[in-house]
Motif scaffolding. Sequence first.
Motif, PDB file in Angstrom:
ATOM      1  N   ASP A 107       0.863  -1.183   0.000  1.00 24.40           N
ATOM      2  CA  ASP A 107       0.000   0.000   0.000  1.00 24.40           C
ATOM      3  C   ASP A 107       0.899   1.234   0.000  1.00 24.40           C
ATOM      4  O   ASP A 107       1.673   1.453   0.941  1.00 24.40           O
ATOM      5  CB  ASP A 107      -0.881  -0.015   1.245  1.00 24.40           C
ATOM      6  CG  ASP A 107      -2.002   1.011   1.202  1.00 24.40           C
ATOM      7  OD1 ASP A 107      -1.984   1.862   0.296  1.00 24.40           O
ATOM      8  OD2 ASP A 107      -2.878   0.966   2.081  1.00 24.40           O
ATOM      9  N   VAL A 108       0.827   2.037  -1.062  1.00 19.07           N
ATOM     10  CA  VAL A 108       1.782   3.133  -1.233  1.00 19.07           C
ATOM     11  C   VAL A 108       1.206   4.511  -0.896  1.00 19.07           C
ATOM     12  O   VAL A 108       1.882   5.525  -1.077  1.00 19.07           O
ATOM     13  CB  VAL A 108       2.343   3.152  -2.675  1.00 19.07           C
ATOM     14  CG1 VAL A 108       3.188   1.923  -2.924  1.00 19.07           C
ATOM     15  CG2 VAL A 108       1.208   3.258  -3.698  1.00 19.07           C
ATOM     16  N   GLY A 109      -0.021   4.568  -0.421  1.00 17.51           N
ATOM     17  CA  GLY A 109      -0.565   5.864  -0.038  1.00 17.51           C
ATOM     18  C   GLY A 109      -2.068   5.915  -0.130  1.00 17.51           C
ATOM     19  O   GLY A 109      -2.698   5.107  -0.820  1.00 17.51           O
ATOM     20  N   LEU A 110      -2.651   6.894   0.558  1.00 16.09           N
ATOM     21  CA  LEU A 110      -4.100   7.027   0.627  1.00 16.09           C
ATOM     22  C   LEU A 110      -4.661   8.044  -0.359  1.00 16.09           C
ATOM     23  O   LEU A 110      -5.870   8.095  -0.572  1.00 16.09           O
ATOM     24  CB  LEU A 110      -4.519   7.443   2.051  1.00 16.09           C
ATOM     25  CG  LEU A 110      -4.157   6.483   3.183  1.00 16.09           C
ATOM     26  CD1 LEU A 110      -4.556   7.090   4.519  1.00 16.09           C
ATOM     27  CD2 LEU A 110      -4.833   5.137   2.993  1.00 16.09           C
ATOM     28  N   VAL A 111      -3.790   8.858  -0.959  1.00 15.17           N
ATOM     29  CA  VAL A 111      -4.265   9.956  -1.803  1.00 15.17           C
ATOM     30  C   VAL A 111      -3.713   9.823  -3.210  1.00 15.17           C
ATOM     31  O   VAL A 111      -2.518   9.566  -3.394  1.00 15.17           O
ATOM     32  CB  VAL A 111      -3.845  11.319  -1.219  1.00 15.17           C
ATOM     33  CG1 VAL A 111      -4.267  12.467  -2.136  1.00 15.17           C
ATOM     34  CG2 VAL A 111      -4.443  11.511   0.169  1.00 15.17           C
ATOM     35  N   ASN A 112      -4.577   9.990  -4.217  1.00 12.60           N
ATOM     36  CA  ASN A 112      -4.095  10.003  -5.590  1.00 12.60           C
ATOM     37  C   ASN A 112      -4.303  11.389  -6.208  1.00 12.60           C
ATOM     38  O   ASN A 112      -4.962  12.259  -5.628  1.00 12.60           O
ATOM     39  CB  ASN A 112      -4.749   8.903  -6.439  1.00 12.60           C
ATOM     40  CG  ASN A 112      -6.257   9.056  -6.574  1.00 12.60           C
ATOM     41  OD1 ASN A 112      -6.774  10.148  -6.822  1.00 12.60           O
ATOM     42  ND2 ASN A 112      -6.974   7.941  -6.422  1.00 12.60           N
ATOM     43  N   LEU A 113      -3.740  11.585  -7.378  1.00  8.57           N
ATOM     44  CA  LEU A 113      -3.766  12.893  -8.026  1.00  8.57           C
ATOM     45  C   LEU A 113      -5.170  13.274  -8.483  1.00  8.57           C
ATOM     46  O   LEU A 113      -5.473  14.459  -8.639  1.00  8.57           O
ATOM     47  CB  LEU A 113      -2.783  12.904  -9.204  1.00  8.57           C
ATOM     48  CG  LEU A 113      -2.486  14.239  -9.876  1.00  8.57           C
ATOM     49  CD1 LEU A 113      -1.966  15.272  -8.879  1.00  8.57           C
ATOM     50  CD2 LEU A 113      -1.495  14.050 -11.024  1.00  8.57           C
ATOM     51  N   GLU A 114      -6.032  12.305  -8.681  1.00 10.28           N
ATOM     52  CA  GLU A 114      -7.421  12.604  -9.021  1.00 10.28           C
ATOM     53  C   GLU A 114      -8.139  13.234  -7.836  1.00 10.28           C
ATOM     54  O   GLU A 114      -8.943  14.161  -8.003  1.00 10.28           O
ATOM     55  CB  GLU A 114      -8.131  11.328  -9.459  1.00 10.28           C
ATOM     56  CG  GLU A 114      -9.580  11.540  -9.886  1.00 10.28           C
ATOM     57  CD  GLU A 114     -10.221  10.255 -10.377  1.00 10.28           C
ATOM     58  OE1 GLU A 114     -10.564  10.181 -11.566  1.00 10.28           O
ATOM     59  OE2 GLU A 114     -10.367   9.319  -9.555  1.00 10.28           O
ATOM     60  N   GLN A 115      -7.847  12.746  -6.644  1.00 11.71           N
ATOM     61  CA  GLN A 115      -8.485  13.274  -5.438  1.00 11.71           C
ATOM     62  C   GLN A 115      -7.963  14.667  -5.081  1.00 11.71           C
ATOM     63  O   GLN A 115      -8.713  15.513  -4.613  1.00 11.71           O
ATOM     64  CB  GLN A 115      -8.242  12.316  -4.266  1.00 11.71           C
ATOM     65  CG  GLN A 115      -8.910  10.954  -4.444  1.00 11.71           C
ATOM     66  CD  GLN A 115      -8.377   9.926  -3.464  1.00 11.71           C
ATOM     67  OE1 GLN A 115      -7.180   9.869  -3.187  1.00 11.71           O
ATOM     68  NE2 GLN A 115      -9.265   9.105  -2.931  1.00 11.71           N
ATOM     69  N   GLU A 116      -6.682  14.880  -5.297  1.00 12.00           N
ATOM     70  CA  GLU A 116      -6.052  16.178  -5.009  1.00 12.00           C
ATOM     71  C   GLU A 116      -5.251  16.613  -6.234  1.00 12.00           C
ATOM     72  O   GLU A 116      -4.032  16.438  -6.291  1.00 12.00           O
ATOM     73  CB  GLU A 116      -5.165  16.089  -3.773  1.00 12.00           C
ATOM     74  CG  GLU A 116      -5.931  15.780  -2.492  1.00 12.00           C
ATOM     75  CD  GLU A 116      -5.067  15.850  -1.249  1.00 12.00           C
ATOM     76  OE1 GLU A 116      -3.868  16.207  -1.373  1.00 12.00           O
ATOM     77  OE2 GLU A 116      -5.581  15.553  -0.153  1.00 12.00           O
ATOM     78  N   PRO A 117      -5.920  17.177  -7.252  1.00  6.43           N
ATOM     79  CA  PRO A 117      -5.266  17.495  -8.533  1.00  6.43           C
ATOM     80  C   PRO A 117      -4.489  18.811  -8.500  1.00  6.43           C
ATOM     81  O   PRO A 117      -4.805  19.768  -9.205  1.00  6.43           O
ATOM     82  CB  PRO A 117      -6.445  17.551  -9.499  1.00  6.43           C
ATOM     83  CG  PRO A 117      -7.593  18.030  -8.650  1.00  6.43           C
ATOM     84  CD  PRO A 117      -7.373  17.420  -7.289  1.00  6.43           C
ATOM     85  N   THR A 118      -3.450  18.858  -7.695  1.00  3.90           N
ATOM     86  CA  THR A 118      -2.659  20.078  -7.549  1.00  3.90           C
ATOM     87  C   THR A 118      -1.680  20.241  -8.704  1.00  3.90           C
ATOM     88  O   THR A 118      -1.242  19.254  -9.322  1.00  3.90           O
ATOM     89  CB  THR A 118      -1.864  20.064  -6.240  1.00  3.90           C
ATOM     90  OG1 THR A 118      -0.920  18.979  -6.281  1.00  3.90           O
ATOM     91  CG2 THR A 118      -2.787  19.884  -5.038  1.00  3.90           C
ATOM     92  N   ALA A 119      -1.300  21.485  -8.975  1.00  7.69           N
ATOM     93  CA  ALA A 119      -0.289  21.747 -10.004  1.00  7.69           C
ATOM     94  C   ALA A 119       1.020  21.065  -9.636  1.00  7.69           C
ATOM     95  O   ALA A 119       1.708  20.501 -10.498  1.00  7.69           O
ATOM     96  CB  ALA A 119      -0.093  23.250 -10.166  1.00  7.69           C
ATOM     97  N   GLU A 120       1.364  21.102  -8.354  1.00  7.64           N
ATOM     98  CA  GLU A 120       2.606  20.467  -7.902  1.00  7.64           C
ATOM     99  C   GLU A 120       2.577  18.962  -8.146  1.00  7.64           C
ATOM    100  O   GLU A 120       3.597  18.360  -8.496  1.00  7.64           O
ATOM    101  CB  GLU A 120       2.836  20.748  -6.413  1.00  7.64           C
ATOM    102  CG  GLU A 120       3.099  22.203  -6.067  1.00  7.64           C
ATOM    103  CD  GLU A 120       1.827  23.059  -6.059  1.00  7.64           C
ATOM    104  OE1 GLU A 120       0.711  22.480  -6.159  1.00  7.64           O
ATOM    105  OE2 GLU A 120       1.955  24.282  -5.979  1.00  7.64           O
TER     106      GLU A 120
END
Length: 285
Positions: free
Chosen positions: A94-107
């Motif tokens: 398990d590599v993490g709870l958050v993906n870029l779709e959930q938090e689509p930040t520029a960073e």
Amino acid sequence: MLPVWLDPIAEPVLAATQAPDVGELKGEVLREWGSSEVWRLSYGLRSVIVKRGSDAQTSEGSAYERFVVPLNLPAPRLIHSSTTDDAVLLVLADVGLVNLEQEPTAEGFLAAASLLAEVRSKPVDAASEFTSSHLLDLVLRSPADADLTARLESLVSAVDALHEETPARVVHGDYVPKNLVTDGTRWTIVDWPLAYVAPHLSDLYTLARDAVAVGHQSEPIVARYIDASGADPELVRRQLALGGVAFTLRALTWIVEEGSQTVPSSSEWIAPLLTELDDLAKDLA
């Protein structure tokens, strides 16, 4: 609630989570499609991801064998893999709870561009799987009309030229925000069943495409990739355009041949994908 197909992989799951028995595990469904089912199973603070893939999704185990493990790609560690009559079962870190779709930040999108440059830096001992012959085969299998088919067939020389200019590298095949996961410190690429080898940059194309869809600019993302990879900007421009053609053609053939049955709503994607493909073909003409 736990997956009904857990029994064949229960032992490695228990070993990884240190749960005393299956009844102590907590299950969370992350995805449940016709050909792919993904769960997070946890015991206390320890968790793993378990996946069941059928149809096209059965190739993730072989993708790990061909690319992920030997090239040390930034993917979840494979803990266990087994095969049933019609599916592959995987146990992954398990590599993490958050993906870029959930938090689509520029960073996050910029970090994903750098991560892609890392993947593309790894030489791979395999022949390209998107040559001009592959292009023509996909065109014939796609729902393109006669005019679009002719435009796509005219791209043969562009595909051949790209193979002369740059080596084939690993293509993830579904490099989209939902498959880019972070633990708050490090980004990891998940879901590798569609991975193959080609010289184009369909992964950068889909990353930039999805960034624009959520209100970001594509130029900084492409620029970050160019800076991180040291690639020639003009070459990257052509890799991007042909990568877009590869992505849309593969998506269309998947919908026609499989997706319309396993993900019925995917039929709604055909018309916009054909428009996107037509625009790309015109740009390359």
